[in-house]
Design a protein around this motif. Structure first.
Motif, PDB file in Angstrom:
ATOM      1  N   ASP A 145       0.823  -1.209   0.000  1.00 57.50           N
ATOM      2  CA  ASP A 145       0.000   0.000   0.000  1.00 57.50           C
ATOM      3  C   ASP A 145       0.860   1.263   0.000  1.00 57.50           C
ATOM      4  N   SER A 146       2.072   1.128   0.572  1.00 56.50           N
ATOM      5  CA  SER A 146       2.983   2.274   0.617  1.00 56.50           C
ATOM      6  C   SER A 146       3.820   2.405  -0.648  1.00 56.50           C
ATOM      7  N   GLY A 147       3.646   1.457  -1.573  1.00 57.89           N
ATOM      8  CA  GLY A 147       4.385   1.505  -2.831  1.00 57.89           C
ATOM      9  C   GLY A 147       5.850   1.152  -2.688  1.00 57.89           C
ATOM     10  N   LEU A 148       6.190   0.371  -1.684  1.00 63.86           N
ATOM     11  CA  LEU A 148       7.583  -0.003  -1.430  1.00 63.86           C
ATOM     12  C   LEU A 148       7.836  -1.452  -1.817  1.00 63.86           C
ATOM     13  N   SER A 149       9.002  -1.714  -2.366  1.00 65.47           N
ATOM     14  CA  SER A 149       9.431  -3.089  -2.586  1.00 65.47           C
ATOM     15  C   SER A 149      10.023  -3.616  -1.284  1.00 65.47           C
ATOM     16  N   GLN A 150      10.268  -4.911  -1.233  1.00 63.16           N
ATOM     17  CA  GLN A 150      10.906  -5.482  -0.042  1.00 63.16           C
ATOM     18  C   GLN A 150      12.284  -4.867   0.170  1.00 63.16           C
ATOM     19  N   ALA A 151      13.016  -4.661  -0.923  1.00 64.91           N
ATOM     20  CA  ALA A 151      14.346  -4.049  -0.814  1.00 64.91           C
ATOM     21  C   ALA A 151      14.250  -2.607  -0.321  1.00 64.91           C
ATOM     22  N   ASP A 152      13.239  -1.876  -0.809  1.00 66.08           N
ATOM     23  CA  ASP A 152      13.048  -0.493  -0.363  1.00 66.08           C
ATOM     24  C   ASP A 152      12.807  -0.435   1.140  1.00 66.08           C
ATOM     25  N   LEU A 153      11.888  -1.271   1.622  1.00 62.90           N
ATOM     26  CA  LEU A 153      11.566  -1.264   3.047  1.00 62.90           C
ATOM     27  C   LEU A 153      12.753  -1.726   3.869  1.00 62.90           C
ATOM     28  N   GLY A 154      13.462  -2.743   3.370  1.00 58.80           N
ATOM     29  CA  GLY A 154      14.646  -3.220   4.075  1.00 58.80           C
ATOM     30  C   GLY A 154      15.682  -2.127   4.263  1.00 58.80           C
ATOM     31  N   ALA A 155      15.877  -1.320   3.226  1.00 59.18           N
ATOM     32  CA  ALA A 155      16.851  -0.231   3.317  1.00 59.18           C
ATOM     33  C   ALA A 155      16.430   0.798   4.364  1.00 59.18           C
ATOM     34  N   ILE A 156      15.133   1.033   4.470  1.00 57.52           N
ATOM     35  CA  ILE A 156      14.628   2.018   5.435  1.00 57.52           C
ATOM     36  C   ILE A 156      14.818   1.542   6.873  1.00 57.52           C
ATOM     37  N   VAL A 157      14.622   0.231   7.107  1.00 60.45           N
ATOM     38  CA  VAL A 157      14.684  -0.300   8.478  1.00 60.45           C
ATOM     39  C   VAL A 157      16.010  -1.008   8.766  1.00 60.45           C
ATOM     40  N   PHE A 158      16.997  -0.810   7.877  1.00 62.46           N
ATOM     41  CA  PHE A 158      18.359  -1.324   8.090  1.00 62.46           C
ATOM     42  C   PHE A 158      18.430  -2.847   8.128  1.00 62.46           C
ATOM     43  N   CYS A 159      17.792  -3.486   7.151  1.00 60.61           N
ATOM     44  CA  CYS A 159      17.925  -4.925   6.999  1.00 60.61           C
ATOM     45  C   CYS A 159      17.835  -5.242   5.508  1.00 60.61           C
ATOM     46  N   THR A 160      17.967  -6.494   5.147  1.00 67.68           N
ATOM     47  CA  THR A 160      17.903  -6.873   3.743  1.00 67.68           C
ATOM     48  C   THR A 160      16.459  -7.041   3.290  1.00 67.68           C
ATOM     49  N   GLY A 161      16.253  -6.880   1.997  1.00 75.61           N
ATOM     50  CA  GLY A 161      14.939  -7.154   1.442  1.00 75.61           C
ATOM     51  C   GLY A 161      14.581  -8.619   1.606  1.00 75.61           C
ATOM     52  N   SER A 162      15.595  -9.477   1.622  1.00 70.31           N
ATOM     53  CA  SER A 162      15.363 -10.904   1.815  1.00 70.31           C
ATOM     54  C   SER A 162      14.749 -11.182   3.176  1.00 70.31           C
ATOM     55  N   LEU A 163      15.233 -10.483   4.209  1.00 72.55           N
ATOM     56  CA  LEU A 163      14.665 -10.666   5.547  1.00 72.55           C
ATOM     57  C   LEU A 163      13.211 -10.217   5.573  1.00 72.55           C
ATOM     58  N   PRO A 185       9.770 -12.215  13.397  1.00 72.83           N
ATOM     59  CA  PRO A 185      10.266 -10.840  13.557  1.00 72.83           C
ATOM     60  C   PRO A 185      10.709 -10.577  14.987  1.00 72.83           C
ATOM     61  N   SER A 186      11.653  -9.696  15.130  1.00 72.38           N
ATOM     62  CA  SER A 186      12.080  -9.285  16.466  1.00 72.38           C
ATOM     63  C   SER A 186      11.286  -8.053  16.884  1.00 72.38           C
ATOM     64  N   ARG A 187      11.386  -7.693  18.150  1.00 69.76           N
ATOM     65  CA  ARG A 187      10.714  -6.479  18.626  1.00 69.76           C
ATOM     66  C   ARG A 187      11.362  -5.245  18.006  1.00 69.76           C
ATOM     67  N   GLU A 188      12.672  -5.244  17.862  1.00 74.65           N
ATOM     68  CA  GLU A 188      13.355  -4.108  17.257  1.00 74.65           C
ATOM     69  C   GLU A 188      12.907  -3.920  15.809  1.00 74.65           C
ATOM     70  N   PHE A 189      12.812  -5.016  15.065  1.00 74.38           N
ATOM     71  CA  PHE A 189      12.338  -4.944  13.680  1.00 74.38           C
ATOM     72  C   PHE A 189      10.935  -4.346  13.638  1.00 74.38           C
ATOM     73  N   SER A 190      10.084  -4.790  14.548  1.00 76.05           N
ATOM     74  CA  SER A 190       8.695  -4.326  14.574  1.00 76.05           C
ATOM     75  C   SER A 190       8.612  -2.825  14.850  1.00 76.05           C
ATOM     76  N   GLU A 191       9.450  -2.358  15.771  1.00 75.61           N
ATOM     77  CA  GLU A 191       9.454  -0.931  16.091  1.00 75.61           C
ATOM     78  C   GLU A 191       9.893  -0.108  14.882  1.00 75.61           C
ATOM     79  N   ILE A 205       9.980 -12.692   6.516  1.00 73.82           N
ATOM     80  CA  ILE A 205       8.987 -12.393   7.544  1.00 73.82           C
ATOM     81  C   ILE A 205       7.590 -12.307   6.922  1.00 73.82           C
ATOM     82  N   GLU A 206       7.504 -11.737   5.738  1.00 77.60           N
ATOM     83  CA  GLU A 206       6.209 -11.641   5.063  1.00 77.60           C
ATOM     84  C   GLU A 206       5.632 -13.015   4.728  1.00 77.60           C
ATOM     85  N   THR A 207       6.499 -13.990   4.528  1.00 74.53           N
ATOM     86  CA  THR A 207       6.041 -15.346   4.194  1.00 74.53           C
ATOM     87  C   THR A 207       6.071 -16.275   5.401  1.00 74.53           C
ATOM     88  N   ALA A 208       6.211 -15.701   6.589  1.00 79.36           N
ATOM     89  CA  ALA A 208       6.166 -16.456   7.847  1.00 79.36           C
ATOM     90  C   ALA A 208       7.258 -17.514   7.936  1.00 79.36           C
TER      91      ALA A 208
END
Length: 282
Positions: free
Chosen positions: A27-45, A56-62, A49-52
């Protein structure tokens, strides 16, 4: 083309978390890689998490909440997700533990779960040869958050002296665990007593047990066998547990003497000692 795994959001808290993460990211128009870059992790991670496939960690969630401006949705949800990683037979107890106003426990073999360091917990959990070791470790650490509340449950722990001497993991892990126990001397809501070897036979040679007290609900006694845990609110059982715990407290060292013993064991076995401020009971 990316292979997108189909999730049933109602299958589990983890599946619900993953499906909502994917929905809100898209909905935000972000790819997995885009979001990963924003939250300091890989798009693969993010994808795992999206595919269960990964918890996820609490830090990731925050970080996700901040990135997607979800008002703390994932931070609130992650507690349920992590609790769902506990063994099915233990989940009901964890829910009751989180609601308790007073926790009293006697531990005959090892440090109580709420007081374990991460590395000590990992070594203990690994003895059961679990398939999901890291998920179980994270879930145990999540349980400990109840001690960080503004008004945590009053927690009274009696540790058999054997728990101080039994090597769990490496000497470094044991040294850190003993130091962690001493740190609770400065906390108002947690008390630790050690039942010394010198006490000889005592009121719970049969093993460990925990009693949970609530503001309005009946007390619960919890015990474990080889493969599962058991809770009961039976009044006779609760009365017997309270009586035995009173005897254990009478046989155990005082809170201050217990801290001294823990530091002495640390010094004798690991060549180190930390000092704590002497103070009276609150």
């Amino acid at each position: 083309m990316v292979n997108i795994r189909s999730l049933d959001p109602s299958a589990s808290p983890l599946d619900y978390y993953g499906s909502e993460l994917r929905r809100l990211r898209e909905d935000s128009g972000l790819s997995q890689a885009d979001l990963g870059a924003i939250v300091f992790c890989t798009g693969s991670l993010v994808g795992q998490i999206e595919t269960a496939r990964k918890v996820p960690s609490r830090e990731f969630s925050e970080r996700i909440d901040a990135a997607l401006m979800t008002g703390g949705f994932f931070t609130r949800l992650v507690g349920l997700v992590l609790r769902s990683q506990l063994p099915s037979w233990f989940q009901e107890y964890a829910e009751m533990e989180a609601k308790a106003a007073y926790i009293s426990t006697y531990q005959s073999q090892m440090v109580y779960g709420l007081l374990q360091t991460e590395e000590y917990a990992r070594a203990v959990i690994a003895t059961g040869l679990p398939d999901r070791l890291e998920e179980l470790v994270v879930a145990r650490l999540e349980r400990q958050r109840i001690l960080e509340r503004e008004r945590p449950p009053m927690t009274w722990v009696i540790l058999d002296e054997a728990a101080l001497h039994r090597p769990v993991g490496s000497p470094q892990i044991m040294r850190a665990q003993l130091a962690h126990l001493v740190s609770f001397c400065e906390q108002r809501w947690t008390r630790i007593q050690v039942l010394p070897f010198a006490a000889g036979e005592h009121a719970s040679l049969i093993g460990s047990f925990t009693t949970l007290r609530f503001d309005k609900d009946p007390d619960i006694v919890y015990t474990e066998d080889l493969i599962a845990g058991h809770m009961t609110a039976n009044s006779d059982t609760v009365r017997e547990a309270v009586l035995r715990y009173a005897h254990l407290q009478a046989s155990a060292l005082s809170v201050e003497d217990s801290a001294e013993l823990i530091m002495r064991v640390m010094e004798e076995r690991h060549g180190d000692r930390i000092e704590h401020e002497q103070r009276g009971m609150a």
